[in-house]
Design a protein around this motif. Structure first.
Motif, mmCIF file in Angstrom:
data_model
loop_
_atom_site.group_PDB
_atom_site.id
_atom_site.type_symbol
_atom_site.label_atom_id
_atom_site.label_comp_id
_atom_site.label_asym_id
_atom_site.label_seq_id
_atom_site.Cartn_x
_atom_site.Cartn_y
_atom_site.Cartn_z
ATOM 1 N N ALA A 43 -2.702 3.218 -8.600
ATOM 2 C CA ALA A 43 -1.727 4.307 -8.466
ATOM 3 C C ALA A 43 -1.987 5.399 -9.504
ATOM 4 C CB ALA A 43 -0.310 3.756 -8.608
ATOM 5 N N PHE A 44 -2.287 5.016 -10.752
ATOM 6 C CA PHE A 44 -2.574 6.010 -11.784
ATOM 7 C C PHE A 44 -3.842 6.790 -11.461
ATOM 8 C CE2 PHE A 44 0.482 3.721 -14.409
ATOM 9 C CZ PHE A 44 1.032 4.747 -15.149
ATOM 10 N N LEU A 45 -4.859 6.124 -10.928
ATOM 11 C CA LEU A 45 -6.113 6.807 -10.596
ATOM 12 C C LEU A 45 -5.900 7.821 -9.474
ATOM 13 C CD1 LEU A 45 -9.187 7.114 -10.833
ATOM 14 C CD2 LEU A 45 -9.420 5.203 -9.222
ATOM 15 N N VAL A 46 -5.188 7.413 -8.435
ATOM 16 C CA VAL A 46 -4.943 8.337 -7.325
ATOM 17 C C VAL A 46 -4.087 9.514 -7.787
ATOM 18 C CG1 VAL A 46 -3.830 8.541 -5.066
ATOM 19 C CG2 VAL A 46 -5.229 6.546 -5.566
ATOM 20 N N ALA A 47 -3.093 9.241 -8.626
ATOM 21 C CA ALA A 47 -2.254 10.335 -9.126
ATOM 22 C C ALA A 47 -3.052 11.315 -9.973
ATOM 23 C CB ALA A 47 -1.095 9.745 -9.936
ATOM 24 N N ALA A 48 -3.944 10.786 -10.808
ATOM 25 C CA ALA A 48 -4.749 11.664 -11.656
ATOM 26 C C ALA A 48 -5.657 12.566 -10.830
ATOM 27 C CB ALA A 48 -5.573 10.835 -12.640
ATOM 28 N N GLY A 80 0.818 -1.208 0.000
ATOM 29 C CA GLY A 80 0.000 0.000 0.000
ATOM 30 C C GLY A 80 0.850 1.255 0.000
ATOM 31 N N LEU A 81 1.920 1.256 0.798
ATOM 32 C CA LEU A 81 2.821 2.408 0.809
ATOM 33 C C LEU A 81 3.553 2.537 -0.525
ATOM 34 C CD1 LEU A 81 4.130 4.720 2.356
ATOM 35 C CD2 LEU A 81 5.829 3.101 3.197
ATOM 36 N N LEU A 82 3.926 1.410 -1.120
ATOM 37 C CA LEU A 82 4.576 1.446 -2.432
ATOM 38 C C LEU A 82 3.644 2.025 -3.482
ATOM 39 C CD1 LEU A 82 7.055 0.691 -4.116
ATOM 40 C CD2 LEU A 82 6.073 -1.576 -4.418
ATOM 41 N N CYS A 83 2.369 1.652 -3.421
ATOM 42 C CA CYS A 83 1.383 2.190 -4.361
ATOM 43 C C CYS A 83 1.206 3.691 -4.157
ATOM 44 C CB CYS A 83 0.061 1.447 -4.181
ATOM 45 S SG CYS A 83 -1.219 1.887 -5.372
ATOM 46 N N ALA A 84 1.157 4.139 -2.891
ATOM 47 C CA ALA A 84 1.027 5.567 -2.610
ATOM 48 C C ALA A 84 2.240 6.342 -3.090
ATOM 49 C CB ALA A 84 0.812 5.781 -1.113
ATOM 50 N N THR A 85 3.422 5.760 -2.932
ATOM 51 C CA THR A 85 4.642 6.424 -3.398
ATOM 52 C C THR A 85 4.665 6.525 -4.916
ATOM 53 O OG1 THR A 85 5.812 5.535 -1.483
ATOM 54 C CG2 THR A 85 7.150 6.375 -3.293
ATOM 55 N N ALA A 86 4.219 5.468 -5.585
ATOM 56 C CA ALA A 86 4.150 5.521 -7.045
ATOM 57 C C ALA A 86 3.167 6.604 -7.504
ATOM 58 C CB ALA A 86 3.731 4.159 -7.594
ATOM 59 N N ALA A 87 2.044 6.731 -6.815
ATOM 60 C CA ALA A 87 1.088 7.782 -7.154
ATOM 61 C C ALA A 87 1.695 9.165 -6.944
ATOM 62 C CB ALA A 87 -0.183 7.619 -6.320
ATOM 63 N N ALA A 139 12.141 6.932 -2.822
ATOM 64 C CA ALA A 139 11.850 5.756 -3.646
ATOM 65 C C ALA A 139 12.674 4.552 -3.211
ATOM 66 C CB ALA A 139 12.110 6.084 -5.120
ATOM 67 N N VAL A 140 13.965 4.775 -2.929
ATOM 68 C CA VAL A 140 14.826 3.665 -2.510
ATOM 69 C C VAL A 140 14.350 3.092 -1.176
ATOM 70 C CG1 VAL A 140 17.152 3.086 -1.738
ATOM 71 C CG2 VAL A 140 16.834 4.434 -3.813
ATOM 72 N N CYS A 141 13.984 3.960 -0.241
ATOM 73 C CA CYS A 141 13.527 3.483 1.067
ATOM 74 C C CYS A 141 12.244 2.670 0.951
ATOM 75 C CB CYS A 141 13.314 4.663 2.012
ATOM 76 S SG CYS A 141 14.835 5.442 2.591
ATOM 77 N N VAL A 142 11.300 3.156 0.158
ATOM 78 C CA VAL A 142 10.036 2.440 0.013
ATOM 79 C C VAL A 142 10.246 1.096 -0.687
ATOM 80 C CG1 VAL A 142 7.753 2.514 -1.045
ATOM 81 C CG2 VAL A 142 8.665 4.545 0.074
ATOM 82 N N LEU A 143 11.029 1.105 -1.758
ATOM 83 C CA LEU A 143 11.317 -0.151 -2.460
ATOM 84 C C LEU A 143 12.065 -1.129 -1.560
ATOM 85 C CD1 LEU A 143 12.337 1.191 -5.984
ATOM 86 C CD2 LEU A 143 10.268 -0.075 -5.412
ATOM 87 N N ALA A 144 13.015 -0.623 -0.785
ATOM 88 C CA ALA A 144 13.775 -1.503 0.103
ATOM 89 C C ALA A 144 12.881 -2.070 1.205
ATOM 90 C CB ALA A 144 14.945 -0.742 0.719
ATOM 91 N N THR A 145 11.960 -1.265 1.728
ATOM 92 C CA THR A 145 11.026 -1.766 2.745
ATOM 93 C C THR A 145 10.150 -2.869 2.182
ATOM 94 O OG1 THR A 145 11.000 0.421 3.791
ATOM 95 C CG2 THR A 145 9.238 -1.103 4.374
ATOM 96 N N ALA A 146 9.648 -2.657 0.951
ATOM 97 C CA ALA A 146 8.846 -3.702 0.323
ATOM 98 C C ALA A 146 9.679 -4.956 0.067
ATOM 99 C CB ALA A 146 8.255 -3.179 -0.989
#
Length: 370
Positions: free
Chosen positions: A360-365, A271-278, A306-313
């Motif tokens: 992620a695309f929907l939230v970003a839009a 979920g955090l990775l998706c939020a970061t991507a958005a 980005a590195v922190c979120v990816l590393a956490t995932a």
């Protein structure tokens, strides 16, 4: 001393994870020190500008603390409990050891950040580095020791506190993962509504001159992110249930049941990775909309996040794979082929991507409407 012995006796993979946490702490420390340098370089400037720079450092601090806590939880779960208990460490002692070890690693990163910052200022070699733009290093001005110590202690203290809170709440996971989905969806809806309806006009300046954003929109984004993190376990559980529905074959059944079982552990990092991507998509839209280029500090901050979120995932995925050993052995005992296991893994990954990427695309839009 025991924390140092634990770190010294760790294997290469564990040391690599701790090194990543220390590097993230060093990067966040550099960002915090840059806000102090800017404030020192502009003594007669508006104090709110320095406060805004400090506020935007909250995001790197949060993701760094989360990474350090994830690494600490993974390592503490692998400690030999019998050996530590034999030297008098009960549950409280293990909590303290895990928190102190995490704090020590983050302190090492903070010390590296201070050394690098002094080097960039020219305090070590006498030559200032001019690649970060003017007014961020405050060369020639004395750094206040109290301010430096306070800023560099933020990440170690927060990481140790997060470790204590996470481990004290127990190593058990919430089994009712679908129960968090309605609350998470509600938070996402409320956050997006606040973002879209936020008033236009003056507000908090965005990094690198990308414009301004209303404080209400910032609050809406925080609520949206919290909702996506909260909805993550339930969303993963629902995806697994749909995969295993309607007369599944062995591959679909295995993939669906695995997602349902691992949803409490995988949901929140995803979920955090998706939020970061958005957020990254939103930043790209803002940058490309007016042709404005990001500054080096902003690029560094975004890369660090980005590195922190990816590393956490990745740490969570590795922890999940390690906990799947017994199930994998049981499948081998019933003559399940490696091809079936690889196919189930591919189905799980495809199902997650098919849901999380459009989300992620929907939230970003919706987030870039203000």
């Amino acid at each position: 001393m025991l924390s140092l012995r634990v770190l010294r006796g760790a294997g290469p993979a564990v040391l690599g994870r701790w090194a990543l946490a220390a590097a993230a702490s060093a990067g966040t420390g550099l960002l915090l020190l840059s806000t102090l340098g800017w404030a020192l370089a502009h003594p007669g400037g508006d104090a709110s500008h320095a406060a805004v720079r400090l506020v935007w450092c909250v995001v790197p601090v949060v993701v760094t603390v989360q990474l350090a806590a994830a690494v600490g939880r993974t390592q503490s779960a692998a400690w030999p409990r019998e050996g530590l208990s034999s030297v008098g460490l009960g549950r409280t002692g293990l909590l303290a050891l895990a928190a102190v070890t995490t704090a020590v690693v983050c302190l090492v990163g903070s010390a590296v950040a201070l050394l690098v910052f002094l080097q960039l200022r020219g305090d070590v070699t006498g030559v200032e580095w001019n690649g970060v733009g003017p007014g961020l290093l405050a060369s020639g001005k004395a750094l206040p020791p109290a301010g430096v110590a306070t800023l560099l202690a933020v990440v170690p203290a927060a990481a140790a506190g997060t470790m204590l809170a996470g481990l004290r709440s127990g190593h058990t996971r919430v089994r009712d993962a679908p129960g968090s989905l309605p609350w998470g969806v509600a938070l996402v809806a409320v956050g997006l509504s606040v973002e879209v309806a936020s008033p236009r006009g003056d507000g908090l300046p965005l990094p690198s001159g990308l414009g301004v954003i209303a404080p209400a929109a910032v609050g809406g984004w925080i609520v949206t992110t919290a909702g996506m993190v909260l909805a993550g376990p339930g969303l993963v559980h629902v995806i697994g249930r749909l995969l295993a529905a309607y007369r599944p074959g062995p591959v679909r059944l295995l993939a669906g049941r695995t997602l349902q079982h691992e949803s409490p552990r995988l949901g929140r990092p995803l979920g955090l990775l998706c939020a970061t991507a958005a957020a990254a998509l939103s930043a790209y839209t803002l940058q490309s909309g007016d042709g404005h280029r990001l500054g080096p500090v902003s690029v560094f901050a975004f890369t660090l996040i980005a590195v922190c979120v990816l590393a956490t995932a990745a740490v969570s995925l590795n922890e999940t794979a390690s906990s799947r050993t017994e199930a994998r052995n049981a499948l081998h005992e019933v003559a399940a082929s490696p091809t079936t296991l690889r196919a189930a893994l591919a189905v799980r990954a495809t199902a997650l991507l098919a849901v999380l990427v459009p989300l992620a695309f929907l939230v970003a839009a919706l987030s870039t409407l203000p």
